[in-house]
Design a protein around this motif. Structure first.
Motif, short mmCIF file in Angstrom:
data_model
loop_
_atom_site.label_atom_id
_atom_site.label_comp_id
_atom_site.label_asym_id
_atom_site.label_seq_id
_atom_site.Cartn_x
_atom_site.Cartn_y
_atom_site.Cartn_z
N SER A 33 0.93 -1.12 0.08
CA SER A 33 -0.02 0.01 -0.04
C SER A 33 0.97 1.23 0.04
O SER A 33 0.27 2.39 -0.51
N ARG A 34 2.34 1.13 0.47
CA ARG A 34 2.81 2.39 0.50
C ARG A 34 3.15 2.79 -0.83
O ARG A 34 3.96 3.96 -1.07
N HIS A 35 3.50 1.93 -1.89
CA HIS A 35 3.80 2.05 -3.47
C HIS A 35 2.78 3.19 -3.97
O HIS A 35 1.81 2.90 -3.95
N ARG A 36 3.58 4.17 -5.11
CA ARG A 36 2.75 4.86 -5.61
C ARG A 36 1.93 4.27 -6.82
O ARG A 36 0.77 4.65 -7.12
N LEU A 37 2.81 3.31 -7.54
CA LEU A 37 2.29 2.66 -8.44
C LEU A 37 1.64 1.23 -8.26
O LEU A 37 2.36 0.69 -7.16
N PRO A 38 0.67 0.88 -8.80
CA PRO A 38 0.20 -0.58 -8.56
C PRO A 38 1.39 -1.49 -8.94
O PRO A 38 1.93 -1.28 -9.77
N VAL A 39 1.18 -2.84 -8.53
CA VAL A 39 2.02 -3.64 -8.91
C VAL A 39 2.14 -4.01 -10.14
O VAL A 39 3.26 -4.35 -10.84
N LYS A 40 1.11 -4.09 -10.98
CA LYS A 40 0.89 -4.43 -12.24
C LYS A 40 1.75 -3.52 -13.15
O LYS A 40 2.67 -3.74 -14.08
N GLU A 41 1.88 -2.04 -12.72
CA GLU A 41 2.68 -1.10 -13.42
C GLU A 41 4.26 -1.17 -13.32
O GLU A 41 4.97 -1.08 -14.16
#
Length: 65
Positions: A33-41
């Motif tokens: 949840s701390r990442h700005r981009l989703p995992v797919k990106e």
């Protein structure tokens, strides 16, 4: 958006890879949840870097636009 020409994977294979990456992160207790981009990106950008030998700056410019 279609990514097969830039990642080398069709839609189903890309989704399967993303699911596996998420499973690995969860099994290691990583908080996504701390990442700005989703995992797919993240996965798509990594595949594009590796497949096309693009610079990170170039991909960042594509992503921002």
């Amino acid at each position: 958006m279609r990514y097969q020409s830039t990642t080398g994977l069709d839609h189903d294979a890309l989704d399967e890879l993303v699911r596996r990456v998420i499973d690995i992160f969860h099994s290691r207790g990583v908080d996504l949840s701390r990442h700005r981009l989703p995992v797919k990106e993240h996965v798509i950008l990594t595949l594009e870097l590796l497949r096309n030998n693009l610079s990170q700056t170039f991909l960042a410019d594509l992503l921002v636009s």
